[in-house]
Design an enzyme around this catalytic site. Structure first.
Site, PDB file in Angstrom:
ATOM      1  CD  GLU A  94      -2.495  39.551  38.386  1.00 20.50           C
ATOM      2  OE1 GLU A  94      -2.718  40.732  38.652  1.00 20.50           O
ATOM      3  OE2 GLU A  94      -3.382  38.684  38.357  1.00 20.50           O
ATOM      4  CB  CYS A 107      -0.360  29.602  41.941  1.00 19.73           C
ATOM      5  SG  CYS A 107      -1.595  29.585  40.637  1.00 19.73           S
ATOM      6  CB  CYS A 114      -5.914  32.189  28.762  1.00 24.76           C
ATOM      7  SG  CYS A 114      -6.041  30.383  28.854  1.00 24.76           S
ATOM      8  CB  CYS A 118     -12.770  28.872  31.113  1.00 22.24           C
ATOM      9  SG  CYS A 118     -11.730  27.479  30.660  1.00 22.24           S
ATOM     10  CB  CYS A 121     -11.332  31.727  33.760  1.00 22.68           C
ATOM     11  SG  CYS A 121      -9.620  32.081  34.182  1.00 22.68           S
ATOM     12  N   GLY A 165      -3.111  31.429  31.863  1.00 23.43           N
ATOM     13  CA  GLY A 165      -2.718  30.701  30.663  1.00 23.43           C
ATOM     14  C   GLY A 165      -2.987  29.214  30.705  1.00 23.43           C
ATOM     15  CD  GLU A 166      -4.338  24.436  28.958  1.00 24.93           C
ATOM     16  OE1 GLU A 166      -5.189  24.676  29.827  1.00 24.93           O
ATOM     17  OE2 GLU A 166      -3.631  23.412  28.980  1.00 24.93           O
ATOM     18  CB  SER A 197      -3.731  22.852  36.351  1.00 28.47           C
ATOM     19  OG  SER A 197      -5.135  22.873  36.259  1.00 28.47           O
ATOM     20  CG  LEU A 221     -14.292  16.843  34.274  1.00 31.50           C
ATOM     21  CD1 LEU A 221     -13.785  16.510  32.878  1.00 31.50           C
ATOM     22  CD2 LEU A 221     -14.444  15.556  35.094  1.00 31.50           C
ATOM     23  CG  HIS A 222     -14.740  23.290  35.794  1.00 30.99           C
ATOM     24  ND1 HIS A 222     -14.466  23.363  37.141  1.00 30.99           N
ATOM     25  CD2 HIS A 222     -13.710  23.930  35.183  1.00 30.99           C
ATOM     26  CE1 HIS A 222     -13.332  24.034  37.318  1.00 30.99           C
ATOM     27  NE2 HIS A 222     -12.847  24.381  36.153  1.00 30.99           N
ATOM     28  CG  ASN A 296     -12.135  32.125  43.878  1.00 34.93           C
ATOM     29  OD1 ASN A 296     -12.425  32.123  45.063  1.00 34.93           O
ATOM     30  ND2 ASN A 296     -11.303  31.238  43.350  1.00 34.93           N
ATOM     31  CB  CYS A 339      -8.823  29.307  41.259  1.00 39.28           C
ATOM     32  SG  CYS A 339      -7.760  28.042  41.875  1.00 39.28           S
TER      33      CYS A 339
HETATM   34  N1  SAH Z   1      -5.634  26.636  32.039  1.00 38.63           N
HETATM   35  C1  SAH Z   1      -5.320  25.787  33.140  1.00 38.63           C
HETATM   36  C2  SAH Z   1      -4.675  26.474  34.324  1.00 38.63           C
HETATM   37  C3  SAH Z   1      -5.237  27.812  34.786  1.00 38.63           C
HETATM   38  S1  SAH Z   1      -6.736  27.880  35.677  1.00 38.63           S
HETATM   39  C4  SAH Z   1      -6.563  25.037  33.589  1.00 38.63           C
HETATM   40  O1  SAH Z   1      -7.627  25.365  33.135  1.00 38.63           O
HETATM   41  O2  SAH Z   1      -6.440  24.090  34.354  1.00 38.63           O
HETATM   42  C5  SAH Z   1      -6.489  27.149  37.236  1.00 38.63           C
HETATM   43  C6  SAH Z   1      -7.764  26.586  37.829  1.00 38.63           C
HETATM   44  O3  SAH Z   1      -8.673  27.626  38.241  1.00 38.63           O
HETATM   45  C7  SAH Z   1      -8.554  25.729  36.840  1.00 38.63           C
HETATM   46  O4  SAH Z   1      -8.971  24.571  37.480  1.00 38.63           O
HETATM   47  C8  SAH Z   1      -9.728  26.631  36.499  1.00 38.63           C
HETATM   48  O5  SAH Z   1     -10.807  25.899  36.014  1.00 38.63           O
HETATM   49  C9  SAH Z   1      -9.990  27.299  37.809  1.00 38.63           C
HETATM   50  N2  SAH Z   1     -10.783  28.533  37.720  1.00 38.63           N
HETATM   51  C10 SAH Z   1     -10.850  29.394  36.693  1.00 38.63           C
HETATM   52  N3  SAH Z   1     -11.672  30.421  37.003  1.00 38.63           N
HETATM   53  C11 SAH Z   1     -12.119  30.197  38.251  1.00 38.63           C
HETATM   54  C12 SAH Z   1     -12.968  30.918  39.147  1.00 38.63           C
HETATM   55  N4  SAH Z   1     -13.495  32.068  38.793  1.00 38.63           N
HETATM   56  N5  SAH Z   1     -13.207  30.387  40.364  1.00 38.63           N
HETATM   57  C13 SAH Z   1     -12.623  29.228  40.743  1.00 38.63           C
HETATM   58  N6  SAH Z   1     -11.816  28.516  39.953  1.00 38.63           N
HETATM   59  C14 SAH Z   1     -11.559  28.988  38.722  1.00 38.63           C
END
Ligand code: SAH
Length: 346
Positions: A94, A107, A114, A118, A121, A165-166, A197, A221-222, A296, A339
């Site tokens: 997507e 985006c 992936c 995480c 996600c 994906g990463e 990212s 980072l989170h 989200n 996201c």
């Molecule tokens: N793998 C890469 C790019 C994809 S994720 C990365 O981690 O940066 C894009 C962004 O969405 C990242 O910052 C990720 O942490 C965030 N993300 C993932 N799941 C999410 C969710 N459920 N709600 C909000 N942000 C989320």
């Protein structure tokens, strides 16, 4: 047989030139074909009208053009558009068009599924099927540029590698795609308008710095507390915050580019003073800004967006420490295009 033919877009301009030389034609034909494939977006060899019929047939006999197909389009109330993109082997990724003010941001996805895990996600729940090829990444951008012109009367202005994906686990192809996106023979976009990212792969961040890339870097980072980060991003056990810090210092030393930290605040996970304090310490290593993004939900009980009180705590403490901070509201939530929601409903 179609499958045994090579995808012509896997060839560099030099390789195309050599191909023509090898069949006794002028190397210059390689430049013409390259232009058809990349700047003119040809989907068939027959569109290459400045080549003789014989040459086109010859190409047809040797190669295929594996274009992506935008299979489904969902449009959100807020103008966000989500494309379901079918690849030549039937797999689906997507990509999202996000309109904000005078900008349109694409985006895009870099992998099918992936490599990482995480917990918050939706994409992480899919198995990583394969990396996207450079042309599959490039095509997503072209598709969104077209939609931006059609629905918003302006070209695409920015690209973020924040889809599925990463990107740093598919580094070579992501770089090749960006090369095409930024080259005058491709889309001619400035690398300053591109953000890659990453969840934080230290070795690859250093590699990027060595490669002297010109685009921007964001790190998801989170949490700046190792133990907490491991809980929500289990790969962090191998890619530790200490290594991440070191790689980011290296990045800054080489590129002088500040870093954006993406950060979601969840209740009961990273909503305490000590979490903010750890983030402030982490922010002292290299020039950076913090982008707080809204969570989200992906139908999972473990994570809940923290309340405004926790967000205010972050905002007040970071501002006091003079760390630039933005709080970003989600777009396209109603179509699962926000996201972390990509692949949620498939
Ligand atoms: N793998 C890469 C790019 C994809 S994720 C990365 O981690 O940066 C894009 C962004 O969405 C990242 O910052 C990720 O942490 C965030 N993300 C993932 N799941 C999410 C969710 N459920 N709600 C909000 N942000 C989320």
């Amino acid at each position: 047989m179609e499958q045994t033919k090579k995808d012509i877009r896997a060839l560099s301009k030099e390789e195309l030139r050599s191909f023509f030389e090898s069949i006794g034609d002028k190397p210059f034909r390689g430049n013409q074909v390259y232009q058809w494939l990349w700047s003119k977006g040809a989907h068939t060899f027959d569109q290459m009208t400045n080549l003789s019929k014989e040459t086109r047939d010859h190409l047809q006999a040797h190669f295929v053009i594996n274009h992506i197909k935008v299979d489904s389009i969902q449009r959100s109330k807020d103008g966000t558009i989500k494309n379901g993109v079918k690849l030549h082997d039937g797999l689906v990724v997507e990509s999202v068009l996000i309109p904000t003010g005078t900008r349109t941001t694409a985006c895009v996805s870099s992998q099918v599924g992936c490599s990482l895990d995480c917990k918050f996600c939706a994409t992480a729940r899919l198995k990583r099927m394969r990396n996207l090829n450079p042309d599959e990444i490039y095509d997503q951008v072209v598709a969104i540029d077209k939609e931006s012109r059609l629905y918003h009367n302006r070209p695409l202005s920015n690209i973020v590698f924040m889809g599925m994906g990463e990107p740093l686990m598919n580094y070579k192809n992501v770089l090749a795609a960006i090369e095409k996106i930024t080259s005058p023979e491709g889309l001619g976009m400035s690398p300053k308008r591109i953000v890659v990212s990453t969840s934080g792969v230290p070795k690859m961040i250093k590699k990027m710095a060595d490669d002297n890339v010109k685009f921007n870097l964001a790190v998801s980072l989170h949490s700046a507390i190792q133990e907490t980060r491991e809980k929500i991003m289990p790969f962090a056990t191998s890619f530790t915050l200490t290594d991440l810090k070191e790689s980011l210092e290296y990045w800054y030393e080489k590129t002088a580019k500040q870093i954006t930290y993406e950060y979601v605040v969840w209740s009961g996970i990273n909503d305490q003073k000590q979490d903010v304090a750890a983030l402030i310490t982490f922010c002292s290593y290299v020039p950076c800004k913090v982008n707080i993004i809204e969570y989200n939900p992906i139908d999972d009980g473990m994570f809940q967006q923290a309340d405004n009180k926790a967000l205010d705590l972050y905002i007040t403490m970071l501002e006091k420490a003079r760390i630039p901070i933005t709080v970003r509201r989600s777009r396209g939530k109603d179509i699962d295009a926000a996201c972390g929601q990509l692949a949620n409903k498939q």
